[in-house]
Scaffold this motif. Structure first.
Motif, PDB file in Angstrom:
ATOM      1  N   SER A   1       7.345  52.325   0.886  1.00 15.25           N
ATOM      2  CA  SER A   1       8.478  51.583   0.902  1.00 15.25           C
ATOM      3  C   SER A   1       8.286  50.536   1.785  1.00 15.25           C
ATOM      4  N   VAL A   2       7.549  50.665   3.010  1.00 16.65           N
ATOM      5  CA  VAL A   2       7.341  49.562   4.053  1.00 16.65           C
ATOM      6  C   VAL A   2       6.426  48.674   3.444  1.00 16.65           C
ATOM      7  N   ALA A   3       5.386  49.165   2.769  1.00 15.46           N
ATOM      8  CA  ALA A   3       4.682  48.017   2.257  1.00 15.46           C
ATOM      9  C   ALA A   3       5.109  47.361   1.275  1.00 15.46           C
ATOM     10  N   CYS A   4       6.087  47.836   0.389  1.00 15.86           N
ATOM     11  CA  CYS A   4       6.702  47.041  -0.551  1.00 15.86           C
ATOM     12  C   CYS A   4       7.728  45.973  -0.140  1.00 15.86           C
ATOM     13  N   ALA A   5       8.540  46.474   1.252  1.00 14.67           N
ATOM     14  CA  ALA A   5       9.142  45.592   1.780  1.00 14.67           C
ATOM     15  C   ALA A   5       8.561  44.649   2.285  1.00 14.67           C
TER      16      ALA A   5
ATOM     17  N   ALA B   1      11.228  47.320  -6.519  1.00 15.25           N
ATOM     18  CA  ALA B   1      10.484  49.034  -6.409  1.00 15.25           C
ATOM     19  C   ALA B   1      11.368  49.617  -5.509  1.00 15.25           C
ATOM     20  N   MET B   2      12.163  49.044  -4.603  1.00 14.75           N
ATOM     21  CA  MET B   2      12.623  49.552  -3.633  1.00 14.75           C
ATOM     22  C   MET B   2      13.840  50.720  -3.840  1.00 14.75           C
TER      23      MET B   2
ATOM     24  N   ALA C   1      18.327  48.956   1.845  1.00 16.36           N
ATOM     25  CA  ALA C   1      18.663  50.273   1.373  1.00 16.36           C
ATOM     26  C   ALA C   1      17.680  51.047   1.182  1.00 16.36           C
ATOM     27  N   GLY C   2      16.618  50.452   0.410  1.00 14.78           N
ATOM     28  CA  GLY C   2      15.377  51.271   0.010  1.00 14.78           C
ATOM     29  C   GLY C   2      14.691  51.802   1.500  1.00 14.78           C
ATOM     30  N   LEU C   3      14.534  51.057   2.348  1.00 17.57           N
ATOM     31  CA  LEU C   3      13.907  51.742   3.628  1.00 17.57           C
ATOM     32  C   LEU C   3      14.555  52.720   4.216  1.00 17.57           C
ATOM     33  N   ILE C   4      15.848  52.564   4.051  1.00 21.47           N
ATOM     34  CA  ILE C   4      16.570  53.672   4.646  1.00 21.47           C
ATOM     35  C   ILE C   4      16.763  54.853   3.732  1.00 21.47           C
ATOM     36  N   GLY C   5      16.999  54.592   2.392  1.00 21.59           N
ATOM     37  CA  GLY C   5      16.927  55.728   1.472  1.00 21.59           C
ATOM     38  C   GLY C   5      15.684  56.661   1.318  1.00 21.59           C
ATOM     39  N   THR C   6      14.382  56.144   1.747  1.00 21.77           N
ATOM     40  CA  THR C   6      13.298  56.799   1.772  1.00 21.77           C
ATOM     41  C   THR C   6      12.570  57.409   3.151  1.00 21.77           C
TER      42      THR C   6
END
Length: 362
Positions: free
Chosen positions: A324-328, A347-348, A310-315
């Motif tokens: 976000s990609v780095a955190c994922a 963090a996402m 959801a974080g990848l989509i939200g950002t």
């Protein structure tokens, strides 16, 4: 319009990122050269069978290991380390052959986890992350725990039912739920707290009726032995996704990790007070439990996979997307210092929330 154009140009990049994550996830199955699939389901299935036939020996580590006869040989202890309530939940699988029980368990719990993630508005592809594959390969209970937590968080308008789901999740893996009551208190969700207590107590009573009261005392007594078993094994300690585990692996006392407990408590309180986002709350409760407890492994991180997706989509249309990609990627990495992956996953939702606020202000 600019945000929509940015999101559109990044979608091919997102697809490439997901392909990379899927390939990393497929690599999990290379573990077959080291240990067979279902290695963690073996003690669960055996424990359920022992609970039905000889409950007094449910927490006899050697006995449960010898009944398995595999997958790592009799010298590698594989105990049933969960509360008797999980043996009750697994009882329907005990009469099946091992492979059938393993396949059915993963299919049923995996379908529940996917349905719960979709209800929480996470994209379906949260299942491509490596920790999710690791759950399937090992045969763990993570999908069931994650599904119950997600449904409980999503059913805010049905507080009693939500409470029952919280209580059942605690009967499966209580250490993952230690901060859930605090989150419910932060919202004043008294009926959910009551429902959780009622469901937990009823399930405990049913397990006591089925197996007797003694296994409960033996489970409590076995926790210290299980701790020693885990942290005396460099392989298991090296896979720990907790600061406690890292400290022990480095030959240091693990207790300083408990200093994170009040920090995590404040974090959970703030998240439940400030947002109703299901995946953000999931990441806060589960992440706080993993960071402040002694024992969690890479597969436990699968619980927060919906929050990462959801974080990848939200950002996607935000300048923070590469972060976000780095955190994922940090979350998905199966490696030592696994607690950094927990931090990456936690963090996402924060990055997505910041992106949402920035675009609302604009």
């Amino acid at each position: 319009m600019r945000d929509e154009a940015l999101a559109k140009t990044r979608r091919p990049l997102l697809l490439g990122v997901l392909v990379a994550f899927a390939l990393a996830s497929a690599y999990v199955w290379s573990l077959a050269r080291l240990q067979p699939a279902g290695v963690d389901f073996a003690p669960l299935w055996t424990g359920a069978r022992v609970a039905l036939s000889d409950p007094a020996r449910l927490y006899d580590f050697r006995y449960v290991t010898e009944l398995q006869g595999w997958p790592l040989g009799p010298d590698k202890l594989r105990p049933f380390a969960y509360p008797p309530t999980l043996a009750l939940i697994l009882a329907p699988f005990a009469g099946l052959p091992f492979l059938a029980a393993y396949g059915l368990w993963m299919a049923a719990s995996g379908a529940l986890f996917l349905a719960a993630g979709l209800k929480a508005r996470a994209p379906w592809w949260f299942v491509v992350f490596a920790p999710v594959s690791l759950v399937v390969y090992a045969g763990q209970v993570t999908f069931l725990v994650g599904a119950l937590m997600l449904f409980a968080l999503a059913l805010r308008n049905r507080p009693w039912l939500a409470g029952v789901l919280w209580g059942l999740a605690a009967c499966v893996k209580p250490q993952m739920l230690v901060f859930a009551p605090l989150g419910l208190l932060a919202e004043g969700r008294w009926r959910s707290l009551a429902g959780a207590a009622a469901a937990g107590l009823l399930t405990m009573a049913l397990s006591a009726a089925a197996f007797g009261v003694q296994p409960w005392f033996e489970w409590v007594g076995s926790l210290g032995r299980f701790h020693d078993l885990v942290f005396s094994d460099p392989e298991l300690a090296g896979d720990a996704a907790t600061p406690y585990g890292v400290l022990v692996l480095w030959g240091l006392p693990g207790w300083p990790a408990y200093l994170l407990v009040p920090v995590m408590a404040v974090l959970v309180w703030i998240v439940f007070r400030r947002t109703q986002d299901v995946t953000a709350r999931l990441a806060a409760v589960a992440g706080a439990a993993m960071l402040s407890g002694p024992y969690a492994l890479a597969y436990d991180r699968a619980v927060i996979a919906p929050a990462v997706a959801a974080g990848l989509i939200g950002t996607l249309n935000d300048r923070r997307w590469l972060l976000s990609v780095a955190c994922a990627a940090l979350y998905a990495l199966i490696a030592p210092l696994g607690f950094l992956g927990v931090l990456g996953g936690m963090a996402m939702p924060w990055l997505a929330a910041r992106a949402g606020r920035d675009h609302s202000a604009a």
